[in-house]
Design a protein around this motif. Structure first.
Motif, PDB file in Angstrom:
ATOM      1  N   SER A   1       0.518 -12.667  51.918  1.00 46.43           N
ATOM      2  CA  SER A   1       0.934 -14.113  51.814  1.00 46.43           C
ATOM      3  C   SER A   1       0.649 -14.724  50.501  1.00 46.43           C
ATOM      4  CB  SER A   1       0.517 -14.800  53.123  1.00 46.43           C
ATOM      5  OG  SER A   1       1.318 -15.951  53.092  1.00 46.43           O
TER       6      SER A   1
ATOM      7  N   ASN B   1       0.705 -23.180  50.738  1.00 43.51           N
ATOM      8  CA  ASN B   1       1.318 -22.119  51.241  1.00 43.51           C
ATOM      9  C   ASN B   1       1.411 -22.407  52.860  1.00 43.51           C
ATOM     10  OD1 ASN B   1       2.172 -19.668  52.182  1.00 43.51           O
ATOM     11  ND2 ASN B   1       0.534 -18.449  51.525  1.00 43.51           N
TER      12      ASN B   1
ATOM     13  N   ASP C   1       3.311 -20.572  54.943  1.00 45.17           N
ATOM     14  CA  ASP C   1       3.598 -19.218  55.661  1.00 45.17           C
ATOM     15  C   ASP C   1       2.178 -18.764  56.449  1.00 45.17           C
ATOM     16  OD1 ASP C   1       6.216 -19.277  54.309  1.00 45.17           O
ATOM     17  OD2 ASP C   1       5.761 -17.315  53.348  1.00 45.17           O
ATOM     18  N   ARG C   2       2.392 -18.079  57.450  1.00 44.06           N
ATOM     19  CA  ARG C   2       1.249 -17.338  57.955  1.00 44.06           C
ATOM     20  C   ARG C   2       1.849 -16.131  58.412  1.00 44.06           C
ATOM     21  NH1 ARG C   2      -0.370 -21.331  56.077  1.00 44.06           N
ATOM     22  NH2 ARG C   2      -2.039 -22.884  57.008  1.00 44.06           N
ATOM     23  N   VAL C   3       0.921 -15.134  58.490  1.00 43.34           N
ATOM     24  CA  VAL C   3       1.119 -13.710  59.067  1.00 43.34           C
ATOM     25  C   VAL C   3       0.307 -13.445  60.538  1.00 43.34           C
ATOM     26  CG1 VAL C   3       1.932 -12.820  56.933  1.00 43.34           C
ATOM     27  CG2 VAL C   3      -0.479 -12.611  57.508  1.00 43.34           C
TER      28      VAL C   3
ATOM     29  N   VAL D   1       5.795 -12.795  61.153  1.00 42.97           N
ATOM     30  CA  VAL D   1       5.824 -13.684  60.039  1.00 42.97           C
ATOM     31  C   VAL D   1       6.174 -14.764  60.171  1.00 42.97           C
ATOM     32  CG1 VAL D   1       6.573 -13.985  57.746  1.00 42.97           C
ATOM     33  CG2 VAL D   1       5.684 -11.506  58.170  1.00 42.97           C
TER      34      VAL D   1
ATOM     35  N   ASP E   1       7.178 -19.047  58.833  1.00 41.70           N
ATOM     36  CA  ASP E   1       7.344 -19.967  57.705  1.00 41.70           C
ATOM     37  C   ASP E   1       7.632 -21.361  58.299  1.00 41.70           C
ATOM     38  OD1 ASP E   1       8.247 -21.001  55.452  1.00 41.70           O
ATOM     39  OD2 ASP E   1      10.093 -19.675  55.019  1.00 41.70           O
TER      40      ASP E   1
ATOM     41  N   CYS F   1       9.623 -10.308  56.869  1.00 42.08           N
ATOM     42  CA  CYS F   1       9.357 -11.243  55.667  1.00 42.08           C
ATOM     43  C   CYS F   1       9.849 -12.487  55.758  1.00 42.08           C
ATOM     44  CB  CYS F   1       9.935 -10.768  54.410  1.00 42.08           C
ATOM     45  SG  CYS F   1      11.573 -10.285  54.482  1.00 42.08           S
TER      46      CYS F   1
ATOM     47  N   ASN G   1       6.858 -20.142  49.082  1.00 41.30           N
ATOM     48  CA  ASN G   1       6.016 -19.032  49.442  1.00 41.30           C
ATOM     49  C   ASN G   1       6.370 -17.764  49.778  1.00 41.30           C
ATOM     50  OD1 ASN G   1       4.936 -21.964  51.613  1.00 41.30           O
ATOM     51  ND2 ASN G   1       4.307 -21.515  49.290  1.00 41.30           N
TER      52      ASN G   1
ATOM     53  N   SER H   1       5.716 -14.121  51.948  1.00 41.01           N
ATOM     54  CA  SER H   1       5.062 -13.463  52.762  1.00 41.01           C
ATOM     55  C   SER H   1       5.782 -12.507  53.486  1.00 41.01           C
ATOM     56  CB  SER H   1       4.502 -14.514  54.245  1.00 41.01           C
ATOM     57  OG  SER H   1       3.555 -15.362  53.763  1.00 41.01           O
TER      58      SER H   1
END
Length: 239
Positions: free
Chosen positions: A22, A31, A33-35, A46, A48, A192, A229, A231
């Protein structure tokens, strides 16, 4: 929405391997985004976030926290996402914000891959050298493509290319779409955010070692665009 059996906590194959990347990108300062990576439970995601300084990163983190509840015995991924939707929506109402989050989650269980998603975060399956998109974007341009008013090539250049029609937290409820697909030895899954998918082309995903491939995909996305971002989650299900 494709019907599937009521989802349980997916139990993954012990041979499954995964890796995530990420990156804030070359333009954004935050950022959002997270995973989420839980191989022991067979669940990956993932997320967003949307909203910038108005709480996109908080919305995405809320989804992660809800998915972590699976480890404490939540009934299903769908229940966790519904909980995240309610929490984001309640925070928006209390704070006067309009934050939300797209999400794509993958569960692997005894040869069955269950994908759940809302928005334009995507899941692909790579098999025998070919990359197949398993999700369908919830977006304005996808609706235009479905109606025959826009070509797939034109969708990426459309001025409303980033306008989505479904996301967690925007409304009191969110219709999370689901799909079931098979998997076998040698397959590879890619989850993604749109920061990667907008520049992904055939041939980018290969049978290279999973860590090296993740680094390569991130580098390609940064070089080709990098305006958002980025990821990604790669999952090799194993045998």
């Amino acid at each position: 929405m494709n019907a599937v059996p009521r989802a349980r906590v997916w139990r993954g194959d012990a041979l499954a391997r995964s890796t995530a990347r990420s990156h804030v990108g070359r333009v954004r300062r935050i950022n959002e985004d997270r995973v989420f990576d839980w191989p022991d439970g067979g669940v990956w995601a993932v997320i967003d976030g949307m909203g910038g300084h108005r709480g996109g990163d908080v919305a995405a983190q809320t989804v992660v926290e809800a998915l972590r509840g699976l480890q404490a015995g939540a009934d299903s991924v769908l229940a966790a996402l519904a909980d995240a939707n309610a929490r984001i929506h309640a925070r928006n109402a209390a704070e006067g914000e309009q934050a939300g989050a797209t999400v794509v989650a993958l569960g692997l269980d005894d040869g069955r891959a269950t994908i759940a998603w809302a928005g334009d975060s995507r899941c692909y399956r790579w098999r025998d050298g070919a990359l197949e998109l398993l999700t369908r974007d919830h977006s304005v341009v996808q609706e235009l493509v479905d109606a025959g008013l826009l070509t797939a090539d034109g969708a990426a250049r459309h001025p409303q290319a980033n306008v989505i029609t479904r996301a967690l937290g925007v409304d009191a409820t969110c219709d999370v779409e689901t799909r079931v697909a098979d998997y076998r030895a040698g397959d590879r899954f890619l989850l993604c955010s749109d920061g990667l998918s907008r520049s992904l082309v055939d041939g980018d995903v290969t049978d290279a070692p999973i860590e090296a491939l993740a680094d390569d995909l991130l580098a390609r996305a940064l070089a080709n665009d990098g305006s958002d971002n980025i990821s990604l989650m790669l999952v090799d299900p194993g045998g």
